[in-house]
Design an enzyme around this catalytic site. Structure first.
Site, mmCIF file in Angstrom:
data_model
loop_
_atom_site.group_PDB
_atom_site.id
_atom_site.type_symbol
_atom_site.label_atom_id
_atom_site.label_comp_id
_atom_site.label_asym_id
_atom_site.label_seq_id
_atom_site.Cartn_x
_atom_site.Cartn_y
_atom_site.Cartn_z
ATOM 1 N N GLY A 1 -52.246 52.053 44.447
ATOM 2 C CA GLY A 1 -51.332 53.133 43.969
ATOM 3 C C GLY A 1 -51.690 53.933 45.192
ATOM 4 O O GLY A 1 -51.503 54.222 46.464
ATOM 5 N N ASN A 2 -50.825 55.438 44.412
ATOM 6 C CA ASN A 2 -50.310 56.646 45.444
ATOM 7 C C ASN A 2 -51.022 58.092 44.818
ATOM 8 O O ASN A 2 -50.532 57.979 43.544
ATOM 9 C CB ASN A 2 -49.476 56.183 46.063
ATOM 10 C CG ASN A 2 -47.475 56.348 45.425
ATOM 11 O OD1 ASN A 2 -47.525 57.263 44.254
ATOM 12 N ND2 ASN A 2 -46.935 55.375 44.774
ATOM 13 N N PHE A 3 -50.916 59.186 45.002
ATOM 14 C CA PHE A 3 -51.130 59.957 44.289
ATOM 15 C C PHE A 3 -49.878 60.989 43.993
ATOM 16 O O PHE A 3 -49.398 62.168 43.607
ATOM 17 C CB PHE A 3 -51.548 61.335 45.968
ATOM 18 C CG PHE A 3 -52.692 61.027 46.980
ATOM 19 C CD1 PHE A 3 -53.389 60.876 46.356
ATOM 20 C CD2 PHE A 3 -52.035 60.546 48.098
ATOM 21 C CE1 PHE A 3 -54.568 60.360 46.517
ATOM 22 C CE2 PHE A 3 -53.464 60.043 48.737
ATOM 23 C CZ PHE A 3 -54.611 60.030 48.212
#
Ligand code: PMT
Length: 396
Positions: A208-210
């Site tokens: 995923g990412n932030f």
């Protein structure tokens, strides 16, 4: 501009109440849906039967219906409304509204409503000029309410002065102008992607990412405030829209987001691609939890995800607009311009992780907007809400 709008007409006990039958009729003629809420005193001046016959809805006046015990929720009414018009507004109701004295259905509805409020005072000239009325009207104005100033003329007392409720035709004009100027995207369908995508490795892990969705949801809210019909296609986030009209379709992976975008894009006027879409996903999904290896390193094979913005860019028709975002760490302008042209975008919004307060998870952003002709607009560091308002204004 009033077509389909939900308008609460709040009537208080003044002689000008007899004009409200005309106001209601004019609003309905323009396609608005009207709900009348009356104070008990207003019924002395115009009958609920007249108003319910005009609106096709029972008039609401009490907190519950005495013979059935049915509860009338002022909260639901407040949330239903796109606008509240209090006309005629007596000195007494104005005082209650200004000071939060919620002792009747109309004032409780006013206190619950999130919609814009328009107040058309009507009273004798000396009551109108009294310092308490002047102060209460100033207070109401300071809360963001719109005062439809009374006209000068002959009053019910036969005295001449300021205090005549504005004519119904002019009240409708004020509403019309409000909705046309503050809602430049009225009638437009806007699609916004927001948040991250999660690409599953196994039942417990993902790539995923932030991204938190804050920027995307701020855009959706700003577009809804500008009158657009907004759908957000959102990756997993914990934020939600502030504007009730915004529709959210939750997805998890880039492929799911791509599918929803491609399904909705043909019906869309403007698509804003704010999601941080994973460029790659695991080539293989492990049906069971991958076991901890005795080796120090593990290699995951990744496959390229669809480029949603580029796909929509290839589907785009002349009457559609496509806006992308670029999240960069270096060579910012150059990379953003490359994405603008290669994905066939009409506009790209660049934010850089090198700028403090910009990018992922912050409540602020600092963006540079490039249009298709490569013209450049730099916006200062500001809240994501204000950034969104500015971007939406550029699209209006
Ligand atoms: O959600 P927040 O925490 O508020 O953070 C906001 C944000 C930083 C995520 C947002 O402002 C932002 O920059 N979003 C785009 C992030 C990104 O993926 O940028 P990119 O440069 O990698 O992608 C360029 C454009 O192509 C973007 O419009 C992206 O949505 C789109 N894209 C990218 C990859 C892909 N497979 N499909 C796409 O559609």
């Amino acid at each position: 501009m009033l077509k389909g709008k939900h308008i609460i007409v709040g009537i208080t006990g003044g002689i000008a109440a007899f004009k409200i039958a005309t106001l209601v009729r004019l609003l309905i003629k323009r396609g608005a849906e009207v709900q009348v809420v009356m104070t008990p005193n207003a019924k002395e001046f115009i009958t609920p039967v007249t108003l319910s016959a005009l609106t096709g809805k029972p008039v609401v006046s009490e907190f519950f219906t005495a013979n059935t015990g049915e509860w009338h929720s002022h909260v639901d009414l407040g949330l239903w409304a796109d606008a509240l018009v209090i006309a005629p507004a007596t000195a007494s109701t104005i005082g209650k509204m200004a000071n939060g004295i919620a002792d009747n259905m109309l004032v409780t509805t006013y206190l619950s409503a999130k919609a814009p409020v328009f107040i058309a005072p009507a009273m004798d000239l000396d009551m109108m000029a009294h310092p308490s009325t002047v102060r209460n009207i100033d207070l109401l104005r300071s809360y963001g309410n719109h005062i439809i100033e009374p006209a000068e003329g002959e009053l019910a007392s036969h005295l001449i002065g300021k205090g005549r409720m504005e004519e119904p035709e002019n009240i409708v004009k004020v509403l019309d102008e409000f909705f046309s100027s503050s809602r430049p995207l009225s009638g437009k369908k806007i699609l916004v992607t927001a948040g991250p995508t999660y690409e599953r490795i196994d039942p417990v892990r993902f790539i995923g990412n932030f991204s938190t969705g804050k920027m995307g949801y701020a855009l959706a809210d700003a577009a809804a405030r500008a009158g657009a019909e907004v759908t957000v296609i959102s990756g997993p986030v914990s934020v939600s829209p502030s504007e009730r009209s915004v529709k959210v379709i939750g997805v998890e992976s880039a492929c799911q987001m791509a599918k929803e975008c491609e399904r909705l894009f043909p019906e869309t006027d403007i698509a804003i691609m704010c999601a941080a879409v994973a460029d790659y996903a695991p080539a293989e999904f492990h049906e069971t939890k991958m076991k901890r290896e005795s080796r120090d390193t593990v290699t995951l094979e990744l496959k390229r995800n669809p480029d949603i913005a580029a796909t929509l860019g290839s589907m785009k028709k002349m009457n559609q607009k496509l806006v992308g975002f670029a999240l960069e760490t270096d060579h910012e302008d150059e990379n953003a311009l490359k994405k603008l042209h290669s994905k066939n975008l009409d506009m790209i919004v660049l934010n850089s992780l090198a700028v403090p307060g910009a990018g992922f998870a912050t409540d602020t952003n600092k963006v540079t907007v490039f249009k298709a002709d490569s013209s450049k607009i730099e916006l200062p560091l500001m809240s994501k809400k204000d950034t969104a308002e500015n971007i939406i204004r550029l699209l209006s």
